[in-house]
Structures are given as structure tokens and as C-alpha cells.
Design an enzyme around this catalytic site. Structure first.
Site, mmCIF file in Angstrom:
data_model
loop_
_atom_site.group_PDB
_atom_site.id
_atom_site.type_symbol
_atom_site.label_atom_id
_atom_site.label_comp_id
_atom_site.label_asym_id
_atom_site.label_seq_id
_atom_site.Cartn_x
_atom_site.Cartn_y
_atom_site.Cartn_z
ATOM 1 N N TRP A 103 0.823 -1.215 0.000
ATOM 2 C CA TRP A 103 0.000 0.000 0.000
ATOM 3 C C TRP A 103 0.853 1.258 0.000
ATOM 4 C CZ3 TRP A 103 -4.391 -1.127 -1.844
ATOM 5 C CH2 TRP A 103 -5.004 -2.334 -1.528
ATOM 6 N N ASP A 172 -1.682 6.595 6.397
ATOM 7 C CA ASP A 172 -2.717 5.689 5.922
ATOM 8 C C ASP A 172 -2.959 4.701 7.060
ATOM 9 O OD1 ASP A 172 -4.258 3.710 4.804
ATOM 10 O OD2 ASP A 172 -2.901 3.254 3.144
ATOM 11 N N LYS A 196 -12.093 -2.073 6.917
ATOM 12 C CA LYS A 196 -11.375 -2.999 7.802
ATOM 13 C C LYS A 196 -11.791 -2.799 9.259
ATOM 14 C CE LYS A 196 -8.342 -3.384 4.128
ATOM 15 N NZ LYS A 196 -7.651 -2.509 3.199
HETATM 16 C C1 LIG Z 1 -7.086 -1.957 2.134
HETATM 17 C C2 LIG Z 1 -6.061 -0.897 2.199
HETATM 18 C C3 LIG Z 1 -6.006 0.148 1.264
HETATM 19 C C4 LIG Z 1 -6.929 0.234 0.059
HETATM 20 O O1 LIG Z 1 -8.127 0.770 0.433
HETATM 21 P P1 LIG Z 1 -9.267 1.064 -0.666
HETATM 22 O O2 LIG Z 1 -10.321 1.658 0.198
HETATM 23 O O3 LIG Z 1 -9.626 -0.243 -1.279
HETATM 24 O O4 LIG Z 1 -8.709 2.001 -1.658
HETATM 25 C C5 LIG Z 1 -5.052 1.122 1.434
HETATM 26 N N1 LIG Z 1 -4.189 1.082 2.465
HETATM 27 C C6 LIG Z 1 -4.201 0.078 3.368
HETATM 28 C C7 LIG Z 1 -3.224 0.081 4.487
HETATM 29 C C8 LIG Z 1 -5.134 -0.937 3.256
HETATM 30 O O5 LIG Z 1 -5.160 -1.936 4.151
#
Ligand SMILES: *Cc1c(COP(=O)(O)O)cnc(C)c1O
Length: 360
Positions: A103, A172, A196
Site C-alpha cells: 500500500w 494511511d 477494515k
Molecule cells: C485496504 C487498504 C487500502 C486500500 O483501500 P481502498 O479503500 O480499497 O482504496 C489502502 N491502504 C491500506 C493500508 C489498506 O489496508
């Protein structure tokens, strides 16, 4: 009573049972409107209340004051990979990134596509992203330092956050937001796709420190400029009302338990159960991640062979433990222990894996 499984899916992932029950109860008539939350205007007083409660609960649980703005937008965390450099990176300054795999690598790629000044402050690529780098190098006048606090696929997590001084720290937090107590005020921006730890897919939470608004590049399209969503309270266009409503229910569920202290205690107990079993059986299970970088949210490990891994995933599924297959890029097994997974679920899956080991 409908049968529910133990859901270890990495995302979208399990939601608290009480949240689903509340949702089900409200579905045909929300607050006596005779309509579901999906069917009412995003500008109605009923929805407005939900929207602002979600914002206020976020700040309350994070312990943030009014110098922080909470936004709810569409597009997933992946869209923010591009919006961050578009908003904050222009002119000579660099955007610094810690590359901890998948990511964060994607976030770096988006900034690079824009041709912006991208600087890699540290990377754990040399060791297959199995640890969180601690030695960071970036200019003291960087526009920001970007980190991915939990690496969903590689199974690593920051347990000590970098002290960046005057350089804004952007994170993030898609896969570990609100999973433990941290000082959220050290961040200038936090973002997370909801699917998540916060709710269903379809909404991204952004927490933005007010002083970041002065740094935004002029001339951006309206939807991309963060100031639009701040001034319009995330209601410039039609907000993802149902996902935001469910996020509000999840936030209430966190608060009812006693907030992040209680959530952290449960999450600590959950990961201890799984890692202790793996460590006690290290002749059989391989844990690639360095101990001090282990994720509390995504426990990754290998069995002696790929055949055994496939067998475990299949047998687990029949036994009611879903979603244990590791990401296709790393293989192996991944046990995702997001907030809504219970300690009971963590214990039961651990017993199951232990039994599998005995029989195989
Ligand atoms: C799942 C995830 C993403 C992607 O998220 P989307 O909402 O599908 O764009 C980005 N960063 C991390 C750390 C993730 O676990």
C-alpha cells in the site's frame, strides 16, 4: 437464528454483531420516517444528525479538538494516494514516504505519476518488507512524511511513530485505525478506507489538521481540493450515507465498550493468543515478520508446505473459520484480527490451527 461464521477476511471484513442487528432493526423505518437511511436526503435533518454524530464521535474517541476536521468521502484510501500529493505537494518541497510494501508502494507510485518530488525516507524492501524501518532520512522542510501504520498484506505495524517535528505526519491507517490508543494529535492527516476497522466499503475517513488547509495547491478541481469538503462538511455532493451511518454505529459500539483503552486490551489479548501459539510451535510455523514489527491486526505465517497451507485453509472453512488465506502476493496464512473479531474467535481459530498441526 441465522448462523454466523468466524470471519477473518482481510477487508471488507467482519462487523460487530450488535451493529448489524441495529442496522437490521432500522432498515425499514429509520427514526419513524417510514424510510430507510438509504432512502432519505443527505440534506434531511434526520441524516444531518447521523452525519454530525459520526464526526463528533470520531473526534471524541480520538481525543481531538476542533483544530481537526473529520471528513467522509468516497473513492477509497487509494484515491487519497493521489489527492495527498495533488493538495500538498507543489513547488520545490518533497513528499517523503516510508516504503513498507504494497500500500505504501502504491502511494509512492501515485505521487510519482504526478511527477511530484518524491523522496523515500526509508524502505524495508531489502528484506521483503518484513520489518518497519526506524532510521528515517528526509529533508527538514519536506511537505510531509507519509507512513502506512499497519501493513495489511505484509503483516507489519508501526509500534513507535516517527517524531517528525515541523514536518507534517500523514498516515494511511486503513487497517489499524481505532484499534489501540495513540496520540492522534501528532498527525496532520489520517485517512482510512472504512472496510477494515470502521464499517463497510464505500466511505473513507479523513482527519485533517486545520493548518494543513493553508498549504493546499491552488487551482485543483473542486472535488479534489480538501477545502471543499471541509467548508461543506463533507456534503458538497451526495455523501455515502449508508456507509457513514454504519460507521456511526461502529463508533458508538467502540464508545460503549469504554473507548480505545478497552478496544486495545481486547486486541492485545487476541494477538497474544495467536502469536504465542505460533512461537511455541516455531518448529512447524514460520513467522517472517521481525518480532518488534509484528502487526496486531494481520498475523501472517507459513506452514511447512504450500499443500499444507491449502489444506488448512480448506479445513478451516469447513469448520467455520473464513478468510485465512494469505494475500496472493505473499502466500501462506493470514489471520486478520480487526476490532470486530472477538477474543473468542481468536482463541477458537488458534485451537483449530493447533489441532491441525497435531494431525498434520
Ligand atoms: C485496504 C487498504 C487500502 C486500500 O483501500 P481502498 O479503500 O480499497 O482504496 C489502502 N491502504 C491500506 C493500508 C489498506 O489496508
Amino acid at each position: 437464528m441465522t448462523k454466523r461464521v468466524f470471519n477473518f477476511n482481510p477487508g471488507p471484513s467482519t462487523l460487530p454483531l450488535n451493529v448489524l442487528k441495529k442496522l437490521q432493526k432500522d432498515l425499514l423505518s429509520f427514526e419513524n420516517t417510514g424510510m430507510s437511511i438509504m432512502e432519505i436526503s443527505h440534506r434531511s435533518p434526520e441524516y444531518d444528525k447521523v452525519h454530525n454524530e459520526a464526526i463528533n464521535l470520531t473526534k471524541e474517541i480520538m481525543g481531538l479538538d476542533d483544530t481537526y476536521k473529520v471528513l467522509f468521502v468516497g473513492g477509497g484510501a487509494s484515491t487519497q494516494f493521489a489527492y495527498i500529493p495533488m493538495n500538498f505537494l507543489s513547488g520545490p518541497k518533497v513528499g517523503a514516504y516510508v516504503d513498507t510494501g504494497t500500500w505504501s508502494t502504491k502511494a509512492i507510485k501515485e505521487a510519482s505519476i504526478l511527477g511530484e518530488n518524491v523522496h523515500i525516507a526509508a524502505s524495508s524492501k531489502d528484506d521483503g518488507f518484513t520489518y518497519i524501518p526506524t532510521d528515517l532520512n528526509y529533508p527538514r522542510d519536506a511537505a510531509y512524511l507519509h507512513i502506512t501504520t499497519n501493513n495489511t498484506i505484509k503483516g507489519t505495524q508501526f509500534h513507535r511513530l516517527p517524531a517528525t517535528g515541523d514536518v507534517p505526519l500523514i498516515a494511511d491507517m486503513s487497517s489499524d485505525i481505532l484499534s489501540h490508543q495513540i496520540d492522534f494529535s501528532q498527525f496532520s492527516m489520517i485517512y482510512a478506507g472504512a472496510q477494515k476497522n470502521l464499517g463497510p466499503a464505500g466511505v473513507t475517513m479523513i482527519v485533517l489538521k486545520e493548518n494543513m488547509l493553508d498549504k493546499i495547491t491552488e487551482g485543483l478541481p473542486t472535488m479534489i481540493d480538501y477545502r471543499t469538503h471541509v467548508t461543506k462538511n463533507s456534503l458538497f455532493n451526495t455523501a455515502p450515507t449508508l456507509p457513514i451511518y454504519i460507521v456511526k454505529l461502529v463508533l458508538e459500539w467502540i464508545k460503549e465498550q469504554g473507548g480505545l483503552a478497552a478496544v486495545e486490551a481486547t486486541n492485545r489479548a487476541k494477538k497474544d493468543v495467536v502469536y504465542s501459539m505460533l512461537d511455541a510451535n516455531s518448529d512447524y510455523f514460520t513467522t517472517p515478520v521481525k518480532k518488534d514489527s509484528r502487526s496486531w491486526m494481520n498475523v501472517v505465517f507459513r506452514l511447512p508446505s504450500e499443500e499444507l497451507e491449502q489444506k488448512l485453509v480448506a479445513e478451516a472453512k469447513s469448520a467455520g473459520f473464513i478468510g485465512l488465506k494469505g494475500h496472493r502476493s505473499v502466500g501462506g496464512i493470514r489471520v486478520s484480527l480487526y476490532n470486530a473479531m472477538t477474543l473468542e474467535g481468536a482463541k477458537k481459530v488458534t485451537d483449530f490451527i493447533m489441532n491441525f498441526r497435531k494431525n498434520n
